[in-house]
Motif scaffolding. Structure first.
Motif, PDB file in Angstrom:
ATOM      1  N   ARG A   1       0.823  -1.216   0.000  1.00 55.41           N
ATOM      2  CA  ARG A   1       0.000   0.000   0.000  1.00 55.41           C
ATOM      3  C   ARG A   1       0.853   1.259   0.000  1.00 55.41           C
ATOM      4  NH1 ARG A   1      -2.729  -2.764   4.179  1.00 55.41           N
ATOM      5  NH2 ARG A   1      -1.739  -1.355   5.694  1.00 55.41           N
ATOM      6  N   GLU A   2       1.932   1.229   0.781  1.00 54.43           N
ATOM      7  CA  GLU A   2       2.720   2.439   1.012  1.00 54.43           C
ATOM      8  C   GLU A   2       3.798   2.701  -0.039  1.00 54.43           C
ATOM      9  OE1 GLU A   2       2.234   4.676   3.293  1.00 54.43           O
ATOM     10  OE2 GLU A   2       0.640   3.664   4.420  1.00 54.43           O
ATOM     11  N   VAL A   3       4.251   1.647  -0.710  1.00 52.16           N
ATOM     12  CA  VAL A   3       5.369   1.794  -1.650  1.00 52.16           C
ATOM     13  C   VAL A   3       4.932   1.352  -3.040  1.00 52.16           C
ATOM     14  CG1 VAL A   3       7.753   1.177  -2.160  1.00 52.16           C
ATOM     15  CG2 VAL A   3       6.991   1.319   0.221  1.00 52.16           C
ATOM     16  N   ASP A   4       4.995   2.265  -3.970  1.00 52.75           N
ATOM     17  CA  ASP A   4       4.622   1.961  -5.355  1.00 52.75           C
ATOM     18  C   ASP A   4       5.792   1.260  -6.051  1.00 52.75           C
ATOM     19  OD1 ASP A   4       3.414   1.848  -7.802  1.00 52.75           O
ATOM     20  OD2 ASP A   4       3.863   3.936  -8.331  1.00 52.75           O
ATOM     21  N   ALA A   5       5.485   0.224  -6.793  1.00 59.31           N
ATOM     22  CA  ALA A   5       6.522  -0.500  -7.529  1.00 59.31           C
ATOM     23  C   ALA A   5       6.211  -0.541  -9.013  1.00 59.31           C
ATOM     24  CB  ALA A   5       6.668  -1.916  -6.978  1.00 59.31           C
ATOM     25  N   GLY A   6       5.433   0.426  -9.493  1.00 61.40           N
ATOM     26  CA  GLY A   6       5.067   0.484 -10.903  1.00 61.40           C
ATOM     27  C   GLY A   6       6.002   1.355 -11.705  1.00 61.40           C
ATOM     28  N   ALA A   7       5.671   1.527 -12.957  1.00 60.57           N
ATOM     29  CA  ALA A   7       6.520   2.308 -13.873  1.00 60.57           C
ATOM     30  C   ALA A   7       6.674   3.748 -13.406  1.00 60.57           C
ATOM     31  CB  ALA A   7       5.924   2.264 -15.283  1.00 60.57           C
ATOM     32  N   GLU A   8       5.611   4.300 -12.804  1.00 61.58           N
ATOM     33  CA  GLU A   8       5.659   5.692 -12.358  1.00 61.58           C
ATOM     34  C   GLU A   8       6.705   5.897 -11.266  1.00 61.58           C
ATOM     35  OE1 GLU A   8       4.487   9.619 -12.695  1.00 61.58           O
ATOM     36  OE2 GLU A   8       3.814   7.903 -13.899  1.00 61.58           O
ATOM     37  N   SER A   9       6.880   4.876 -10.414  1.00 63.55           N
ATOM     38  CA  SER A   9       7.798   5.023  -9.276  1.00 63.55           C
ATOM     39  C   SER A   9       9.268   4.947  -9.691  1.00 63.55           C
ATOM     40  CB  SER A   9       7.524   3.934  -8.238  1.00 63.55           C
ATOM     41  OG  SER A   9       7.861   2.652  -8.743  1.00 63.55           O
ATOM     42  N   GLU A  10       9.542   4.414 -10.869  1.00 63.34           N
ATOM     43  CA  GLU A  10      10.928   4.274 -11.303  1.00 63.34           C
ATOM     44  C   GLU A  10      11.642   5.620 -11.370  1.00 63.34           C
ATOM     45  OE1 GLU A  10      12.938   1.332 -12.044  1.00 63.34           O
ATOM     46  OE2 GLU A  10      11.285   0.775 -10.729  1.00 63.34           O
ATOM     47  N   ARG A  11      10.901   6.658 -11.753  1.00 59.70           N
ATOM     48  CA  ARG A  11      11.510   7.992 -11.861  1.00 59.70           C
ATOM     49  C   ARG A  11      11.852   8.567 -10.488  1.00 59.70           C
ATOM     50  NH1 ARG A  11       7.654   8.334 -16.097  1.00 59.70           N
ATOM     51  NH2 ARG A  11       6.094   9.279 -14.730  1.00 59.70           N
TER      52      ARG A  11
END
Length: 541
Positions: free
Chosen positions: A326-336
């Motif tokens: 829930r707290e940490v995004d691991a998708g493409a958006e978070s890579e940046r």
């Protein structure tokens, strides 16, 4: 236990035959004395629980309904109903004693303790959980607040009791410069006696690895069920082998010369004693397949001789997988948003081998002079002055390796701080040889980090394994291998990086808090069944 010591010391069997009944009688007398001595304190503690329950009920009338909603999935696991006029398992009102002298340390072992207590509270709301601790510098409120801040685990305060030990120094390694294993193990007998003199529980559970304390409990209170949650064996065949040339770990290659040979004999003798004391534990849980295999090998024969037919069960430690998702995004958006940060979450203990990771990090920087900056972050709890000294020495090593400006030390971080580092880090690392499990590694995976772990123990066998047809991270042993793995992880394409992050996150679902709670409750139910049977037998005799 004393009988075994006499045998190992070469006392004639005939003499032992005559001494054994006396020692058994002596144990029963001491046990009777301790029960009698702590009877009034037990009544006082139970009365205090009732007072705190009433106060909490007045302060927050809806707390019970909130907790029931949160743990609906755990309650559905509850089994059984009353039979023959006895209380249903859910109504059990006994006292569970948790032997954990360093309960405020803030490490993975402590997360297991608090999650176990929380699961026990939800399954048996009327049970009282007593924690035997040596943390005199903090009170109940401060400990529970830290538990919530560090692990995001909220406990029902009234039914958690802390009893403070005055003898904890007897299990500190610093107390025994020589024969440390035996010294700490025998020292745990003193600490256990201290605990029992404060209160004799209905069920005695060790969550730190003091098997001798469990054997001592059986010596004093034969019908009191005992449970062990083993994070790692005190001694193992791997440790015995590490003394040889080419071995690994803190004692690698120290088996040479007359001192080395003496150490080998001492370790083998200790292994025999350790195997015997573990044979009397009623219910045994381990945190990984690696630990399970070693405990089966060490304790199995002795358990079979004493008709302990319950198998050693793997109960993976609880990890905040759902919260991290829930707290940490691991998708493409978070890579940046991620930075080239290598994160190591581990207590500042010598076996965690922070120095190896520092050396590998220095090699990586020498191999990658150009490109975006790379940083290394150490996050860990500092339990005492020895840990503080260790952090100081690591800072000096970072200075000597000329990487101090690229290394951060975050001591006693709160859970929100850890979340921030998990959000922005790229790689999660673990450098311990034969790490028994590795909660921090599962946190890496749940947060979508690329894991680089030591090629041994639980991280190799249970966590960083192939999942859904592909790897979930990298393994390494030497500083050069770690540096190479870091370089490979940073060089992955965007698509390959995202694929590995998602695969690792899916793999981490095997280690949720809910999964731990269900397995823990299943083993606690067996202990309660033993306690109920023993109580019935005792009352009828």
């Amino acid at each position: 236990m004393i009988i075994l010591y006499l045998f190992l010391l070469g006392v004639p069997a005939v003499l032992i035959f005559y001494v054994a009944p006396f020692l058994t009688y002596l144990g029963r007398v001491i046990g009777w004395y301790l029960r009698r001595k702590s009877r009034d304190r037990r009544a006082q503690l139970l009365a205090r629980v009732q007072i705190e329950e009433e106060e909490l009920r007045r302060q927050k009338k809806d707390v019970a309904s909130v907790e029931e909603d949160e743990w609906e999935t755990i309650e559905s696991h509850a089994t059984g109903s009353a039979a023959n006029g006895e209380k249903a398992p859910r109504e059990w009102e006994g006292v569970v004693g948790f032997f954990h002298p360093f309960c405020n340390a803030g490490g993975g072992g402590e997360r297991v303790l608090w999650a176990a207590i929380r699961a026990t509270q939800k399954r048996w709301p009327k049970a009282v959980c007593v924690v035997y601790t040596g943390d005199h510098d903090v009170d109940k409120t401060a400990i529970l607040e830290r538990v919530e801040q560090r692990f995001n685990i909220r406990l029902h305060s009234p039914t958690v009791i802390f009893l403070y030990l005055s003898t904890r120094h007897y299990v500190l390694s610093s107390t025994y410069p020589h024969v440390t294993l035996l010294g700490q193990s025998l020292g745990s007998l003193i600490v256990a006696y201290d605990a029992f003199s404060l209160l004799v529980p209905d069920i005695f559970v060790d969550t730190m690895g003091y098997a001798f304390a469990l054997a001592f409990s059986k010596f004093l209170f034969p019908i009191t069920p005992t449970g062990a949650y083993v994070h790692y064996p005190t001694i193992s065949t791997d440790m015995l082998g590490s003394l040889d040339e080419g071995g690994q770990g803190l004692n690698a290659g120290t088996g040479k010369g007359w001192k080395g040979k003496a150490k080998k004999k001492y370790w083998h003798l200790f292994a025999r004693i350790y195997s015997w004391v573990g044979g009397g534990v009623d219910i045994v849980m381990t945190n990984s397949s690696w630990t399970q295999a070693h405990i089966r090998s060490l304790w199995g024969p002795a358990r079979a001789k004493r008709s302990k037919f319950s198998d050693v069960q793997v109960v993976f430690p609880p990890v905040a997988v759902e919260e991290l998702e829930r707290e940490v995004d691991a998708g493409a958006e978070s890579e940046r948003k991620r930075e080239r940060v290598i994160l190591y979450i581990a207590q500042f203990r010598p076996e965690k081998n922070h120095a190896l990771i520092l050396e590998s990090f220095a090699k990586l920087l020498n191999q990658s002079p150009a490109g975006p900056p790379i940083r290394l972050a150490f996050i860990g709890s500092v339990r005492h002055s020895d840990d503080a000294t260790r952090v100081y020495d690591l800072r000096l090593l970072a200075h000597e390796l000329k990487v101090k400006d690229s290394v951060s030390f975050i001591c006693d971080a709160t859970w929100p701080e850890i979340l921030d580092w998990l959000r922005k880090s790229w790689i999660g690392v673990n450098g311990m040889w034969n790490e028994h499990f590795g909660i921090g590694i599962v946190e890496y995976q749940a947060a979508g980090l690329i894991s680089v772990v030591h090629d041994s123990g639980g991280p190799k066998e249970d966590i960083v394994v192939e999942f859904d047809g592909g790897p979930t991270g990298f393994h390494a042993t030497t500083a050069a291998e770690f540096a190479s793995a870091f370089k490979t992880a940073f060089a992955l394409s965007t698509d390959d990086t995202l694929t590995m992050r998602k695969r690792a996150r899916a793999s981490a679902k095997r280690f949720t808090e809910e999964a731990f709670a269900k397995r823990w409750i299943a083993q606690m139910e067996r202990l309660i069944e033993l306690e109920s049977a023993s109580s019935s037998l005792d009352s009828s005799s």
